[in-house]
Scaffold this motif. Structure first.
Motif, PDB file in Angstrom:
ATOM      1  N   UNK A 232      62.263  49.463  -6.262  1.00  0.00           N
ATOM      2  CA  UNK A 232      62.839  48.119  -6.353  1.00  0.00           C
ATOM      3  C   UNK A 232      63.000  47.463  -4.994  1.00  0.00           C
ATOM      4  N   UNK A 233      62.365  48.046  -3.947  1.00  0.00           N
ATOM      5  CA  UNK A 233      62.534  47.505  -2.598  1.00  0.00           C
ATOM      6  C   UNK A 233      61.177  47.348  -1.923  1.00  0.00           C
ATOM      7  N   UNK A 234      61.181  46.704  -0.770  1.00  0.00           N
ATOM      8  CA  UNK A 234      59.949  46.423  -0.030  1.00  0.00           C
ATOM      9  C   UNK A 234      59.790  47.396   1.135  1.00  0.00           C
ATOM     10  N   UNK A 235      58.535  47.686   1.479  1.00  0.00           N
ATOM     11  CA  UNK A 235      58.248  48.466   2.675  1.00  0.00           C
ATOM     12  C   UNK A 235      58.661  47.682   3.910  1.00  0.00           C
ATOM     13  N   UNK A 236      59.194  48.389   4.916  1.00  0.00           N
ATOM     14  CA  UNK A 236      59.568  47.739   6.168  1.00  0.00           C
ATOM     15  C   UNK A 236      58.423  47.728   7.178  1.00  0.00           C
ATOM     16  N   UNK A 237      57.302  48.338   6.814  1.00  0.00           N
ATOM     17  CA  UNK A 237      56.108  48.329   7.670  1.00  0.00           C
ATOM     18  C   UNK A 237      55.126  47.344   7.040  1.00  0.00           C
ATOM     19  N   UNK A 238      55.031  46.170   7.632  1.00  0.00           N
ATOM     20  CA  UNK A 238      54.263  45.083   7.010  1.00  0.00           C
ATOM     21  C   UNK A 238      52.810  45.473   6.788  1.00  0.00           C
ATOM     22  N   UNK A 239      52.319  45.122   5.600  1.00  0.00           N
ATOM     23  CA  UNK A 239      50.910  45.306   5.291  1.00  0.00           C
ATOM     24  C   UNK A 239      50.587  46.590   4.565  1.00  0.00           C
ATOM     25  N   UNK A 264      59.496  56.553  12.993  1.00  0.00           N
ATOM     26  CA  UNK A 264      58.340  57.140  13.669  1.00  0.00           C
ATOM     27  C   UNK A 264      57.194  56.139  13.748  1.00  0.00           C
ATOM     28  N   UNK A 265      57.005  55.355  12.697  1.00  0.00           N
ATOM     29  CA  UNK A 265      55.955  54.328  12.706  1.00  0.00           C
ATOM     30  C   UNK A 265      56.199  53.320  13.818  1.00  0.00           C
ATOM     31  N   UNK A 266      57.436  52.836  13.926  1.00  0.00           N
ATOM     32  CA  UNK A 266      57.748  51.817  14.928  1.00  0.00           C
ATOM     33  C   UNK A 266      57.688  52.407  16.336  1.00  0.00           C
ATOM     34  N   UNK A 321      59.457  40.857  15.797  1.00  0.00           N
ATOM     35  CA  UNK A 321      59.915  41.990  14.990  1.00  0.00           C
ATOM     36  C   UNK A 321      59.694  43.307  15.731  1.00  0.00           C
ATOM     37  N   UNK A 322      58.582  43.988  15.499  1.00  0.00           N
ATOM     38  CA  UNK A 322      58.385  45.323  16.067  1.00  0.00           C
ATOM     39  C   UNK A 322      58.407  45.344  17.592  1.00  0.00           C
ATOM     40  N   UNK A 323      58.077  44.223  18.224  1.00  0.00           N
ATOM     41  CA  UNK A 323      58.069  44.167  19.688  1.00  0.00           C
ATOM     42  C   UNK A 323      59.267  43.412  20.249  1.00  0.00           C
ATOM     43  N   UNK A 328      64.423  45.599  16.540  1.00  0.00           N
ATOM     44  CA  UNK A 328      64.151  47.012  16.242  1.00  0.00           C
ATOM     45  C   UNK A 328      65.448  47.809  16.172  1.00  0.00           C
ATOM     46  N   UNK A 329      66.353  47.577  17.125  1.00  0.00           N
ATOM     47  CA  UNK A 329      67.623  48.301  17.141  1.00  0.00           C
ATOM     48  C   UNK A 329      68.435  47.995  15.890  1.00  0.00           C
TER      49      UNK A 329
END
Length: 346
Positions: A232-239, A264-266, A321-323, A328-329
């Motif tokens: 019921x939620x969205x991934x936080x890693x776009x795409x 780890x992804x970020x 966002x990621x940068x 990120x924090x």
């Protein structure tokens, strides 16, 4: 075939002929002696991501199936990159384009869609995208491109310079020319389907490992062999990552799956950006974390070989966002743990 369809196909094929193939570059890591890691850099496409290949295939598939016509709107459900690429092709053909996407999509992607003349229709979360796109297409008389349904069938997986054929051709003169492993994340599942099918078609001994972020149902579905699972939620890693198992996801061509923590992804996204002096997107971080895990296991077992993964897009779309350290924090907390693990490779 109508004159309009004939001309539309010609325009897309002409654009393809003007486009060079994307680079495959070796990631030089002193700590890896007998395992080589390569990244297929899809950020150099005209629209800046791996999804350029998909969008081109989807438009050709729709045209050749009689689904597109002059002035008929094109609707897509996308968190960003596919929508950017589809907006590019819609503009090329003079078609209205509307992207249905979560409200939290990176602002730079929204701006790129608008730059190509597209419009954005916002929903609160990824699980709402499909139904909203279906409704919008019905109300406007448009065509729902539906990348999550058609991605695996729109691409010619046997060749025609698809990403799999390109990887194996570019690896031909490397010291380990046939990769031991290809590592790929799944959004629609279309690219992993192409890679897995091509490996089997050519008889390569390469394994396909698909990596999945948190808040995605693909990993659980694969391990439990249950295609009905949802989140019921969205991934936080776009795409990449999805709340339901999309029709394009083909588990039978995958040899193994791994779940990668979002932190780890970020962390890998930021670490790789420093290593190569270029910013990359979050899904690239997911891919590379999985590739590095496998490389470490191969080296510990005394195995030699190569691993290829994909740089899905550049990081310029994610400056907010990621940068962005503050973002990120707030979203992922302290990344010192995974960053410390990555330091052992450099």
């Amino acid at each position: 075939m109508s004159a309009w369809v004939h001309e539309a196909v010609r325009k897309i094929e002409a654009d393809f002929q003007r486009s060079a193939d994307t680079h495959l570059f070796k990631l030089e890591l002193p700590a890896l002696r007998d395992v080589d890691i390569y990244l297929k850099d899809e950020s150099t496409h005209p629209t800046g991501s791996l999804k350029h290949r998909l969008a081109r295939s989807l438009f050709l598939y729709a045209l050749c199936n009689g689904k597109l016509a002059p002035e008929r709107p094109v609707i897509e459900a996308s968190s960003g990159s596919t929508a950017v690429s589809e907006a590019y092709f819609a503009k090329m053909l003079g078609l209205p384009f509307v992207a249905v996407m979560p409200r939290k999509t990176a602002p730079s992607k929204i701006a790129e869609i608008a730059r190509y003349g597209g419009q954005c229709h916002f929903v609160e979360s990824a699980p709402e995208m499909h139904d909203a796109a279906t409704t919008l297409a019905a109300e406007s008389g448009g065509y729902f491109m539906d990348q999550f349904l058609y991605a695996e069938r729109a691409t010619d997986w046997r060749g025609n310079n698809n990403i799999a054929e390109s990887i194996f051709r570019q690896m031909a003169r490397e010291r380990f020319p046939v990769p031991s492993v290809l590592v790929m994340s799944a959004g629609t599942g279309g690219t992993s389907a192409t890679l897995g099918r091509y490996i089997r078609y050519c008889g390569h001994a390469t394994r396909l490992v698909v990596v999945d972020p948190e808040n995605s149902v693909f990993f659980d579905s694969y391990t439990q062999r249950d295609a009905t699972l949802t989140r019921a939620c969205s991934s936080r890693i776009e795409g990449i990552g999805r709340p339901k198992v999309e029709k394009s996801f083909q588990p039978d061509v995958i040899d193994a799956m791994r779940q990668v923590p979002d932190a780890a992804s970020v962390a890998t996204t930021l670490w790789l950006s420093e290593q190569i002096g270029r910013k990359v997107g979050g899904s690239t971080g997911t891919n590379l974390w999985g590739a590095l895990e496998i490389a470490g296991e191969m080296q510990a077992a005394g195995k030699r070989g190569s691993i290829v993964t994909v740089m899905c897009d550049g990081g310029e779309r994610y400056l907010n966002t990621y940068h962005n350290p503050d973002w990120v924090a707030a979203e992922f907390g302290d990344l010192s743990g995974p960053l410390g693990e990555l330091d052992r490779w450099s």
